[in-house]
Design an enzyme around this catalytic site. Structure first.
Site, PDB file in Angstrom:
ATOM      1  N   THR A   1      26.687 -23.713  10.593  1.00 18.64           N
ATOM      2  CA  THR A   1      26.276 -23.393   9.229  1.00 18.64           C
ATOM      3  C   THR A   1      25.077 -24.258   8.891  1.00 18.64           C
ATOM      4  O   THR A   1      25.088 -25.457   9.167  1.00 18.64           O
ATOM      5  CB  THR A   1      27.365 -23.624   8.159  1.00 18.64           C
ATOM      6  OG1 THR A   1      26.739 -23.571   6.853  1.00 18.64           O
ATOM      7  CG2 THR A   1      28.099 -24.935   8.288  1.00 18.64           C
TER       8      THR A   1
ATOM      9  N   GLU B   1      20.922 -25.252  -4.317  1.00 16.29           N
ATOM     10  CA  GLU B   1      21.332 -24.137  -5.194  1.00 16.29           C
ATOM     11  C   GLU B   1      22.632 -24.434  -5.949  1.00 16.29           C
ATOM     12  O   GLU B   1      22.865 -23.923  -7.025  1.00 16.29           O
ATOM     13  CB  GLU B   1      21.497 -22.849  -4.372  1.00 16.29           C
ATOM     14  CG  GLU B   1      22.563 -22.988  -3.298  1.00 16.29           C
ATOM     15  CD  GLU B   1      22.745 -21.773  -2.412  1.00 16.29           C
ATOM     16  OE1 GLU B   1      22.114 -20.733  -2.648  1.00 16.29           O
ATOM     17  OE2 GLU B   1      23.547 -21.880  -1.468  1.00 16.29           O
TER      18      GLU B   1
ATOM     19  N   ASP C   1      32.939 -22.823   7.597  1.00 21.27           N
ATOM     20  CA  ASP C   1      34.322 -23.080   7.169  1.00 21.27           C
ATOM     21  C   ASP C   1      35.112 -21.795   6.903  1.00 21.27           C
ATOM     22  O   ASP C   1      36.317 -21.736   7.192  1.00 21.27           O
ATOM     23  CB  ASP C   1      34.384 -24.035   5.977  1.00 21.27           C
ATOM     24  CG  ASP C   1      33.518 -23.582   4.813  1.00 21.27           C
ATOM     25  OD1 ASP C   1      32.639 -22.721   5.015  1.00 21.27           O
ATOM     26  OD2 ASP C   1      33.727 -24.085   3.701  1.00 21.27           O
TER      27      ASP C   1
ATOM     28  N   GLY D   1      22.668 -24.475  -0.055  1.00 22.81           N
ATOM     29  CA  GLY D   1      23.636 -25.586  -0.050  1.00 22.81           C
ATOM     30  C   GLY D   1      24.617 -25.353  -1.168  1.00 22.81           C
ATOM     31  O   GLY D   1      24.373 -25.698  -2.315  1.00 22.81           O
ATOM     32  N   ARG D   2      25.701 -24.643  -0.803  1.00 21.30           N
ATOM     33  CA  ARG D   2      26.629 -24.186  -1.827  1.00 21.30           C
ATOM     34  C   ARG D   2      27.437 -25.355  -2.413  1.00 21.30           C
ATOM     35  O   ARG D   2      27.425 -25.580  -3.614  1.00 21.30           O
ATOM     36  CB  ARG D   2      27.559 -23.152  -1.204  1.00 21.30           C
ATOM     37  CG  ARG D   2      28.491 -22.520  -2.176  1.00 21.30           C
ATOM     38  CD  ARG D   2      29.443 -21.611  -1.449  1.00 21.30           C
ATOM     39  NE  ARG D   2      28.804 -20.378  -1.037  1.00 21.30           N
ATOM     40  CZ  ARG D   2      29.036 -19.778   0.123  1.00 21.30           C
ATOM     41  NH1 ARG D   2      29.882 -20.298   0.982  1.00 21.30           N
ATOM     42  NH2 ARG D   2      28.446 -18.652   0.420  1.00 21.30           N
TER      43      ARG D   2
ATOM     44  N   ASP E   1      24.449 -25.181   6.110  1.00 25.39           N
ATOM     45  CA  ASP E   1      24.917 -26.118   5.079  1.00 25.39           C
ATOM     46  C   ASP E   1      25.388 -27.445   5.691  1.00 25.39           C
ATOM     47  O   ASP E   1      25.474 -28.447   4.996  1.00 25.39           O
ATOM     48  CB  ASP E   1      26.084 -25.507   4.293  1.00 25.39           C
ATOM     49  CG  ASP E   1      25.660 -24.306   3.452  1.00 25.39           C
ATOM     50  OD1 ASP E   1      24.445 -24.062   3.336  1.00 25.39           O
ATOM     51  OD2 ASP E   1      26.546 -23.619   2.921  1.00 25.39           O
TER      52      ASP E   1
ATOM     53  N   ASP F   1      28.307 -28.421   6.457  1.00 26.22           N
ATOM     54  CA  ASP F   1      29.422 -29.010   5.723  1.00 26.22           C
ATOM     55  C   ASP F   1      30.789 -28.777   6.373  1.00 26.22           C
ATOM     56  O   ASP F   1      31.823 -28.940   5.723  1.00 26.22           O
ATOM     57  CB  ASP F   1      29.433 -28.499   4.267  1.00 26.22           C
ATOM     58  CG  ASP F   1      29.562 -26.985   4.168  1.00 26.22           C
ATOM     59  OD1 ASP F   1      29.535 -26.306   5.214  1.00 26.22           O
ATOM     60  OD2 ASP F   1      29.696 -26.485   3.042  1.00 26.22           O
TER      61      ASP F   1
ATOM     62  N   HIS G   1      16.449 -17.256   2.331  1.00 23.99           N
ATOM     63  CA  HIS G   1      16.831 -16.936   3.708  1.00 23.99           C
ATOM     64  C   HIS G   1      15.793 -17.321   4.751  1.00 23.99           C
ATOM     65  O   HIS G   1      16.081 -17.238   5.940  1.00 23.99           O
ATOM     66  CB  HIS G   1      17.202 -15.444   3.791  1.00 23.99           C
ATOM     67  CG  HIS G   1      18.402 -15.136   2.933  1.00 23.99           C
ATOM     68  ND1 HIS G   1      18.286 -14.895   1.592  1.00 23.99           N
ATOM     69  CD2 HIS G   1      19.725 -15.114   3.224  1.00 23.99           C
ATOM     70  CE1 HIS G   1      19.500 -14.705   1.083  1.00 23.99           C
ATOM     71  NE2 HIS G   1      20.384 -14.834   2.047  1.00 23.99           N
ATOM     72  N   LEU G   2      14.612 -17.762   4.288  1.00 24.00           N
ATOM     73  CA  LEU G   2      13.648 -18.316   5.257  1.00 24.00           C
ATOM     74  C   LEU G   2      14.299 -19.467   6.021  1.00 24.00           C
ATOM     75  O   LEU G   2      14.002 -19.707   7.188  1.00 24.00           O
ATOM     76  CB  LEU G   2      12.422 -18.870   4.533  1.00 24.00           C
ATOM     77  CG  LEU G   2      11.370 -17.875   4.065  1.00 24.00           C
ATOM     78  CD1 LEU G   2      10.319 -18.589   3.231  1.00 24.00           C
ATOM     79  CD2 LEU G   2      10.722 -17.223   5.279  1.00 24.00           C
ATOM     80  N   GLN G   3      15.208 -20.165   5.327  1.00 19.39           N
ATOM     81  CA  GLN G   3      15.882 -21.322   5.944  1.00 19.39           C
ATOM     82  C   GLN G   3      16.819 -20.904   7.074  1.00 19.39           C
ATOM     83  O   GLN G   3      17.292 -21.726   7.838  1.00 19.39           O
ATOM     84  CB  GLN G   3      16.694 -22.087   4.888  1.00 19.39           C
ATOM     85  CG  GLN G   3      15.848 -22.705   3.810  1.00 19.39           C
ATOM     86  CD  GLN G   3      16.654 -23.031   2.568  1.00 19.39           C
ATOM     87  OE1 GLN G   3      17.120 -24.138   2.396  1.00 19.39           O
ATOM     88  NE2 GLN G   3      16.832 -22.055   1.688  1.00 19.39           N
TER      89      GLN G   3
ATOM     90  N   ARG H   1      30.898 -11.134   6.226  1.00 20.18           N
ATOM     91  CA  ARG H   1      31.781 -12.097   5.560  1.00 20.18           C
ATOM     92  C   ARG H   1      33.179 -11.489   5.371  1.00 20.18           C
ATOM     93  O   ARG H   1      33.833 -11.708   4.361  1.00 20.18           O
ATOM     94  CB  ARG H   1      31.170 -12.533   4.234  1.00 20.18           C
ATOM     95  CG  ARG H   1      29.861 -13.312   4.401  1.00 20.18           C
ATOM     96  CD  ARG H   1      29.461 -14.036   3.137  1.00 20.18           C
ATOM     97  NE  ARG H   1      28.122 -14.588   3.216  1.00 20.18           N
ATOM     98  CZ  ARG H   1      27.836 -15.803   3.679  1.00 20.18           C
ATOM     99  NH1 ARG H   1      28.797 -16.580   4.107  1.00 20.18           N
ATOM    100  NH2 ARG H   1      26.599 -16.233   3.698  1.00 20.18           N
TER     101      ARG H   1
ATOM    102  N   GLY I   1      27.140 -16.505   7.210  1.00 19.90           N
ATOM    103  CA  GLY I   1      25.668 -16.438   7.189  1.00 19.90           C
ATOM    104  C   GLY I   1      25.088 -16.751   8.561  1.00 19.90           C
ATOM    105  O   GLY I   1      25.565 -17.639   9.247  1.00 19.90           O
TER     106      GLY I   1
HETATM  107  O1  F6P Z   1      27.057 -20.275   3.805  1.00 22.03           O
HETATM  108  C1  F6P Z   1      25.739 -20.500   4.145  1.00 22.03           C
HETATM  109  C2  F6P Z   1      24.800 -20.034   3.092  1.00 22.03           C
HETATM  110  O2  F6P Z   1      23.541 -20.136   3.674  1.00 22.03           O
HETATM  111  C3  F6P Z   1      24.862 -20.788   1.755  1.00 22.03           C
HETATM  112  O3  F6P Z   1      24.110 -21.967   1.713  1.00 22.03           O
HETATM  113  C4  F6P Z   1      24.356 -19.765   0.776  1.00 22.03           C
HETATM  114  O4  F6P Z   1      24.884 -19.974  -0.499  1.00 22.03           O
HETATM  115  C5  F6P Z   1      24.863 -18.484   1.342  1.00 22.03           C
HETATM  116  O5  F6P Z   1      25.006 -18.680   2.733  1.00 22.03           O
HETATM  117  C6  F6P Z   1      23.969 -17.286   1.084  1.00 22.03           C
HETATM  118  O6  F6P Z   1      24.542 -16.193   1.695  1.00 22.03           O
HETATM  119  P1  F6P Z   1      24.043 -14.687   1.754  1.00 22.03           P
HETATM  120  O7  F6P Z   1      23.678 -14.433   3.181  1.00 22.03           O
HETATM  121  O8  F6P Z   1      25.234 -13.895   1.377  1.00 22.03           O
HETATM  122  O9  F6P Z   1      22.886 -14.541   0.836  1.00 22.03           O
END
Ligand code: F6P
Length: 342
Positions: free
Chosen positions: A124, A221, A102, A169-170, A126, A128, A273-275, A71, A10
């Site tokens: 990331t 999430e 990761d 935040g997976r 996240d 993490d 995705h604003l984040q 990905r 991402g």
């Molecule tokens: O891995 C980062 C992340 O932002 C996660 O928090 C989220 O679940 C995922 O990417 C969303 O990814 P996509 O770009 O596939 O919607």
């Protein structure tokens, strides 16, 4: 010397700052730099372009990634791994900087273990990735969350409502806890510390009985809410085996359940995705720059299989293998601190 740089997973604000840092440090050493397109996909398919002082100029403050991302996971298929090695040779590279979370870094670790001269840079939102205090993108994402909570507070207060804010935040609740703490959330639910609707509703009811007729609830999430039934099918997984957690619609389900159980009018906002958008914060620009420069220095010193990491105030090398061995879970002390203000 000729090195490659790629961004995988991402996107986050700060990736371009890192690409620029890698390129500018390498140019300082008189090296050539190629940008690999779309993460590991570009290494598998041999899609790349030379980076020049001009092509990395003016991108420090720009979100997204000039290289594109994907990905793609070459670890899924030995043939893809072979192609990565073959293309590395065909591109005449002496080193590779992989900028990612990761998933992306686990590919870099595996390639380095097989002898490919790769180093990593953690990014990331996240936050993490293990073995580093911060990842590129996290600071900007949490600033966006805090800004959103500031705005949502006024409308929640005006309408005497609960607003449930779903953040990314997976597996880790870093964004929820830090963003929620900074934005004055009245409840935060994270993956690391299971909670339930009984607890959420009891808390909101107490709050209302005490005269506060609005509340901001932040849910990651991936948060675990044990007495809320999960949707049956979340659809297909990506190349790294992850489901799309936005399909859980956790925020929406929590809001509905609050209304059903305690009759507190509730709305949901999914920040999504604003984040991951906008300009990188000062912290992310500086972090990305420091990590990018350090990664090139790792290559110069022949220290492959390492990741540039922030520990305290210092950028240090850590083994990629250790960085990808586990996810860095949210600091539960910080979570407890956030609870003081619930
Ligand atoms: O891995 C980062 C992340 O932002 C996660 O928090 C989220 O679940 C995922 O990417 C969303 O990814 P996509 O770009 O596939 O919607």
């Amino acid at each position: 010397m000729r090195i490659g740089v790629l961004t995988g997973g991402g996107d986050v604000p700060g990736l371009n700052a890192a690409i620029r840092a890698v390129a500018r440090r390498a140019f300082q050493y008189g090296w050539e730099v190629v940008g690999i397109r779309n993460g590991w996909q570009g290494m598998v398919e041999g899609i790349y372009e030379p980076l020049t002082p001009k092509s990395v100029s003016g991108i420090l403050h720009v979100g997204g990634t000039i290289l594109g991302t994907s990905r793609t996971n070459p670890l899924k298929d030995p043939k893809m791994m072979e192609k990565v090695f073959a293309n590395f040779k065909a591109m005449q590279l002496d080193g590779l900087v992989a900028i990612g979370g990761d998933d992306t870094l686990s590919v870099a670790a595996a390639l380095a273990a097989k002898g490919l001269p790769a180093v990593g840079v953690p990014k990331t939102m996240d936050n993490d990735v293990a073995e580093t205090d911060y990842c590129i993108g996290f600071d900007t994402a949490t600033t966006t969350v805090a800004d959103a909570l500031d705005k949502l507070h006024t409308t929640a207060t005006a309408h005497h409502r609960v607003i449930v804010v779903e953040v990314m935040g997976r597996d880790a609740g870093w964004v929820a806890v830090v963003g929620g703490l900074a934005g004055g959330a009245d409840f935060i639910a994270v993956p690391e510390s299971p909670t339930n609707m009984d607890a959420i509703c009891a808390h909101l009811k107490n709050r209302r009985d005490a005269g506060k007729n609005f509340a901001i609830v932040v849910v990651a999430e991936g948060a675990k809410i044990t007495d809320l039934p999960e949707p049956e099918d979340l659809g297909e997984v990506d190349a790294f085996g992850h489901v799309r957690l936005d399909k859980r619609s956790l925020g929406e389900r929590v809001a509905k359940e609050i209304e059903r159980r305690i009759g507190f009018e509730a709305r949901t906002v999914v920040l999504g995705h604003l984040q991951r958008g906008g300009s990188p914060s000062v912290f992310d620009r500086v972090l990305a720059t420091r990590l990018g420069v350090f990664a090139v220095d790792l290559i110069r010193e022949g220290r492959f299989g390492y990741m540039a990491a922030l520990k305290g105030n210092k950028i240090v090398p850590v083994e990629l293998e250790h960085a990808v061995a586990s996810n860095k879970k949210v600091d539960l002390e910080l979570y407890e601190l956030a609870k003081v203000f619930f």
